[in-house]
Structures are given as structure tokens and as C-alpha cells.
Design a protein around this motif. Structure first.
Motif, PDB file in Angstrom:
ATOM      1  N   VAL A  43       0.965  -1.124  -0.085  1.00  0.00           N
ATOM      2  CA  VAL A  43       0.012  -0.103   0.081  1.00  0.00           C
ATOM      3  C   VAL A  43       0.743   1.089   0.138  1.00  0.00           C
ATOM      4  O   VAL A  43       0.653   2.260  -0.668  1.00  0.00           O
ATOM      5  CB  VAL A  43      -0.853   0.123   1.103  1.00  0.00           C
ATOM      6  N   GLU A  44       1.872   1.343   0.746  1.00  0.00           N
ATOM      7  CA  GLU A  44       2.853   2.301   0.882  1.00  0.00           C
ATOM      8  C   GLU A  44       3.487   2.675  -0.583  1.00  0.00           C
ATOM      9  O   GLU A  44       3.493   3.998  -1.014  1.00  0.00           O
ATOM     10  CB  GLU A  44       4.062   2.144   1.744  1.00  0.00           C
ATOM     11  N   ILE A  45       3.802   1.560  -1.071  1.00  0.00           N
ATOM     12  CA  ILE A  45       4.577   1.755  -2.544  1.00  0.00           C
ATOM     13  C   ILE A  45       3.398   2.274  -3.397  1.00  0.00           C
ATOM     14  O   ILE A  45       3.731   3.186  -4.242  1.00  0.00           O
ATOM     15  CB  ILE A  45       5.203   0.451  -2.948  1.00  0.00           C
ATOM     16  N   GLU A  46       2.443   1.901  -3.372  1.00  0.00           N
ATOM     17  CA  GLU A  46       1.077   2.206  -4.231  1.00  0.00           C
ATOM     18  C   GLU A  46       0.780   3.911  -4.264  1.00  0.00           C
ATOM     19  O   GLU A  46       0.707   4.566  -4.990  1.00  0.00           O
ATOM     20  CB  GLU A  46      -0.060   1.418  -4.223  1.00  0.00           C
ATOM     21  N   LYS A  47       0.894   4.108  -2.871  1.00  0.00           N
ATOM     22  CA  LYS A  47       0.750   5.512  -2.637  1.00  0.00           C
ATOM     23  C   LYS A  47       1.659   6.458  -3.185  1.00  0.00           C
ATOM     24  O   LYS A  47       1.510   7.639  -3.621  1.00  0.00           O
ATOM     25  CB  LYS A  47       0.757   5.865  -1.060  1.00  0.00           C
ATOM     26  N   GLU A  48       2.879   6.053  -2.886  1.00  0.00           N
ATOM     27  CA  GLU A  48       4.036   6.822  -3.444  1.00  0.00           C
ATOM     28  C   GLU A  48       3.937   6.720  -4.960  1.00  0.00           C
ATOM     29  O   GLU A  48       4.152   8.032  -5.584  1.00  0.00           O
ATOM     30  CB  GLU A  48       5.236   6.124  -3.177  1.00  0.00           C
ATOM     31  N   TYR A  49       3.727   5.874  -5.727  1.00  0.00           N
ATOM     32  CA  TYR A  49       3.815   5.999  -7.222  1.00  0.00           C
ATOM     33  C   TYR A  49       2.489   6.377  -7.618  1.00  0.00           C
ATOM     34  O   TYR A  49       2.191   6.617  -8.792  1.00  0.00           O
ATOM     35  CB  TYR A  49       4.148   4.535  -7.991  1.00  0.00           C
ATOM     36  N   GLY A  50       1.560   6.641  -6.799  1.00  0.00           N
ATOM     37  CA  GLY A  50       0.132   6.815  -7.162  1.00  0.00           C
ATOM     38  C   GLY A  50      -0.647   5.992  -8.140  1.00  0.00           C
ATOM     39  O   GLY A  50      -1.508   6.348  -9.063  1.00  0.00           O
ATOM     40  N   MET A  51      -0.422   4.742  -8.067  1.00  0.00           N
ATOM     41  CA  MET A  51      -1.138   3.689  -8.815  1.00  0.00           C
ATOM     42  C   MET A  51      -0.853   2.414  -8.216  1.00  0.00           C
ATOM     43  O   MET A  51       0.117   2.192  -7.540  1.00  0.00           O
ATOM     44  CB  MET A  51      -0.324   3.522 -10.272  1.00  0.00           C
ATOM     45  N   PRO A  52      -1.739   1.440  -8.526  1.00  0.00           N
ATOM     46  CA  PRO A  52      -1.925   0.149  -8.053  1.00  0.00           C
ATOM     47  C   PRO A  52      -0.669  -0.744  -8.532  1.00  0.00           C
ATOM     48  O   PRO A  52       0.066  -0.617  -9.575  1.00  0.00           O
ATOM     49  CB  PRO A  52      -3.295  -0.713  -8.536  1.00  0.00           C
ATOM     50  N   VAL A  53      -0.143  -1.710  -7.786  1.00  0.00           N
ATOM     51  CA  VAL A  53       1.000  -2.515  -7.995  1.00  0.00           C
ATOM     52  C   VAL A  53       1.006  -3.086  -9.400  1.00  0.00           C
ATOM     53  O   VAL A  53       1.736  -3.150 -10.043  1.00  0.00           O
ATOM     54  CB  VAL A  53       1.205  -3.710  -6.939  1.00  0.00           C
ATOM     55  N   THR A  54      -0.244  -3.482  -9.675  1.00  0.00           N
ATOM     56  CA  THR A  54      -0.447  -4.107 -11.132  1.00  0.00           C
ATOM     57  C   THR A  54      -0.060  -3.080 -12.293  1.00  0.00           C
ATOM     58  O   THR A  54       0.621  -3.458 -13.179  1.00  0.00           O
ATOM     59  CB  THR A  54      -1.980  -4.247 -11.554  1.00  0.00           C
ATOM     60  N   GLU A  55      -0.320  -1.856 -12.031  1.00  0.00           N
ATOM     61  CA  GLU A  55       0.397  -0.626 -12.867  1.00  0.00           C
ATOM     62  C   GLU A  55       1.684  -0.460 -12.727  1.00  0.00           C
ATOM     63  O   GLU A  55       2.340  -0.029 -13.672  1.00  0.00           O
ATOM     64  CB  GLU A  55      -0.517   0.766 -12.794  1.00  0.00           C
ATOM     65  N   ILE A  56       2.211  -0.567 -11.502  1.00  0.00           N
ATOM     66  CA  ILE A  56       3.471  -0.144 -11.277  1.00  0.00           C
ATOM     67  C   ILE A  56       4.352  -1.583 -11.987  1.00  0.00           C
ATOM     68  O   ILE A  56       5.388  -0.914 -12.811  1.00  0.00           O
ATOM     69  CB  ILE A  56       3.993  -0.390  -9.736  1.00  0.00           C
ATOM     70  N   PHE A  57       3.929  -2.582 -11.860  1.00  0.00           N
ATOM     71  CA  PHE A  57       4.675  -3.716 -12.789  1.00  0.00           C
ATOM     72  C   PHE A  57       4.518  -3.272 -14.384  1.00  0.00           C
ATOM     73  O   PHE A  57       5.539  -3.513 -14.867  1.00  0.00           O
ATOM     74  CB  PHE A  57       3.918  -4.872 -12.511  1.00  0.00           C
ATOM     75  N   LYS A  58       3.463  -2.934 -14.860  1.00  0.00           N
ATOM     76  CA  LYS A  58       3.307  -2.844 -16.240  1.00  0.00           C
ATOM     77  C   LYS A  58       4.060  -1.377 -16.678  1.00  0.00           C
ATOM     78  O   LYS A  58       4.603  -1.630 -17.632  1.00  0.00           O
ATOM     79  CB  LYS A  58       1.702  -2.507 -16.416  1.00  0.00           C
ATOM     80  N   GLN A  59       3.881  -0.157 -16.016  1.00  0.00           N
ATOM     81  CA  GLN A  59       4.676   0.653 -16.556  1.00  0.00           C
ATOM     82  C   GLN A  59       5.913   0.991 -16.259  1.00  0.00           C
ATOM     83  O   GLN A  59       6.803   1.460 -16.935  1.00  0.00           O
ATOM     84  CB  GLN A  59       3.650   1.905 -15.850  1.00  0.00           C
ATOM     85  N   LEU A  60       6.243   0.596 -14.958  1.00  0.00           N
ATOM     86  CA  LEU A  60       7.752   0.982 -14.303  1.00  0.00           C
ATOM     87  C   LEU A  60       8.605  -0.527 -14.577  1.00  0.00           C
ATOM     88  O   LEU A  60       9.915  -0.366 -14.223  1.00  0.00           O
ATOM     89  CB  LEU A  60       7.954   1.341 -13.149  1.00  0.00           C
ATOM     90  N   GLY A  61       7.999  -1.464 -14.286  1.00  0.00           N
ATOM     91  CA  GLY A  61       8.652  -2.971 -14.532  1.00  0.00           C
ATOM     92  C   GLY A  61       8.764  -3.517 -13.093  1.00  0.00           C
ATOM     93  O   GLY A  61       8.873  -2.796 -12.012  1.00  0.00           O
TER      94      GLY A  61
END
Ligand SMILES: Nc1ncnc2c1ncn2[C@@H]1O[C@H](COP(=O)(O)OP(=O)(O)OP(=O)(O)O)[C@@H](O)[C@H]1O
Ligand SMILES: O=C(O)C1=C[C@@H](O)[C@@H](O)[C@H](O)C1
Ligand SMILES: [Mg+2]
Length: 184
Positions: A43-61
């Protein structure tokens, strides 16, 4: 503060286990019962990047997610008194395993594959690691991961337990450890 020897009563508690075993649900209840802050690393990482983990994986890897996960867990482990739920894959990283085991009390929430399968619909959409995998592949990953979760201080088999029962058991077991090994 870099604390080499954190008194047992002040050590943070870290919950580990496969996706969906209850780290967030049970961990947050344990935090309430112990009057401590609860931190969910995903949840902390999601807040930082402003997107759900699924999107972080997709967009940033995944690598970027794992880098930040390690950084954040290291910071949290060097603090005291937190109740921390780490992502299901966090213990894949040796540095994370080592710092959690050194500085915190690590609790493994152990759910059988049979019980886990009944929960799949609750979690599948929000966990990128489960997507595009067959149930057989997920089962293989589940058993592969058990090896890393075997590194813990305490374990609770949760198949037969309601969320409230599991949290109460964990709180009792932590208090027993405090009284035995860090008596006041
Ligand atoms: N002991 C339990 N009995 C029944 N349902 C449970 C229990 N523990 C958790 N659940 C349910 O299972 C689902 C997954 O739980 P939760 O999100 O806490 O898992 P998690 O370990 O944090 O997963 P992840 O690693 O993917 O973040 C939730 O819907 C939760 O309500
Ligand atoms: O098991 C895993 O590898 C993961 C579990 C989730 O908690 C998230 O941390 C992320 O989706 C990766
Ligand atoms: Mg969670």
C-alpha cells in the motif's frame, strides 16, 4: 537510529506468506490489539507511485517495484514498534530476509494450498504475479515459495482460523515471548 540490539518488546513484527494468506487483514488487526502502527508495504508503494501494484509492474517494471520494496522494508526494519505486512514476494530478496530476521519478529502465515484455492477470486485481479498463469502454474509457484517462507521466527497455520482468532493467537504468542525472553 541504527539499533543493533532492539529490545524484544520493541521489535517490529513482520508478516510473511503467499499472496492472499491474510497478511494485511490479520496484520492490521494485530496492530490494533497491540496499539501499534500498521504498515502495509504494498500500500505504501502504491501511494508513493500513485498507482496500483499491477500498474507499477506494467509501467515501471517489476525490478523498480522490487528496488523500492527493499528500500522501504530496510527503513521500516530499522525502526521500532511497527507491525508490517510485506508483499508475498518480498522474501525472495536475500537482503530483505536477512534484515527482517535480524531486526524484527517474523511471523509466517501458513495457509494450505487447498484453502488458498478457495480464496483465489478475492485476490486474482489485484496481484500481477498471478495474472496470465494457469492454476497449475500458480500451484507450482505456491509450493516454490514455501521454501523462502520457511525462514521465520514463528508460524501460524490459519486454515481453520477466522481472522479474529488468528490475530488473537498471534497477540498472545507475542506477549508470551515478551514475558519469557524480555521480562519486566
Ligand atoms: N483467516 C481468514 N479467514 C478467511 N478469510 C481470510 C482470512 N484471512 C484473510 N482472509 C481474506 O482473504 C483475502 C486476502 O487477504 P489479505 O489481503 O489480507 O492477504 P495478503 O496476505 O495481504 O495478500 P497479498 O500478499 O497479496 O497482499 C481477504 O479478502 C481477506 O478478507
Ligand atoms: O508475491 C509477489 O511476488 C507479490 C505479492 C504482492 O503482495 C505484491 O507485493 C506484488 O504483487 C508481488
Ligand atoms: Mg496484503
Amino acid at each position: 537510529m541504527q539499533n543493533r540490539e532492539i529490545p524484544l518488546r520493541e521489535k517490529s513484527v513482520v508478516f510473511i506468506g503467499f499472496m492472499g494468506v491474510g497478511k494485511t487483514t490479520i496484520g492490521s488487526l494485530v496492530a490494533k490489539k497491540l496499539y501499534r502502527d500498521f504498515v502495509d508495504v504494498d500500500v505504501e508503494i502504491e501511494k508513493e507511485y500513485g498507482m496500483p501494484v499491477t500498474e507499477i509492474f506494467k509501467q515501471l517494471g517489476e525490478n523498480e517495484f522490487r528496488r523500492r520494496e527493499k528500500e522501504l522494508i530496510t527503513k521500516l526494519c530499522n525502526q521500532r514498534l511497527n507491525i508490517i505486512s510485506v508483499g508475498g514476494g518480498a522474501f525472495l530478496q536475500k537482503e530483505i530476509r536477512e534484515i527482517c530476521l535480524e531486526k524484527c519478529i517474523v511471523f509466517f502465515l501458513d495457509l494450505s494450498w487447498e484453502s488458498w484455492k478457495d480464496r483465489i477470486d478475492l485476490i486474482i485481479d489485484s496481484r500481477p504475479v498471478l495474472q496470465n498463469r494457469t492454476i497449475e502454474e500458480i500451484e507450482e509457484l505456491f509450493y516454490q515459495r514455501q521454501e523462502i517462507y520457511a525462514l521465520h521466527h514463528s508460524r501460524l497455520a490459519t486454515d481453520e482460523l477466522e481472522i479474529e482468532e488468528a490475530a488473537a493467537y498471534i497477540v498472545d504468542s507475542i506477549k508470551l515471548a515478551w514475558d519469557l525472553y524480555d521480562p519486566r
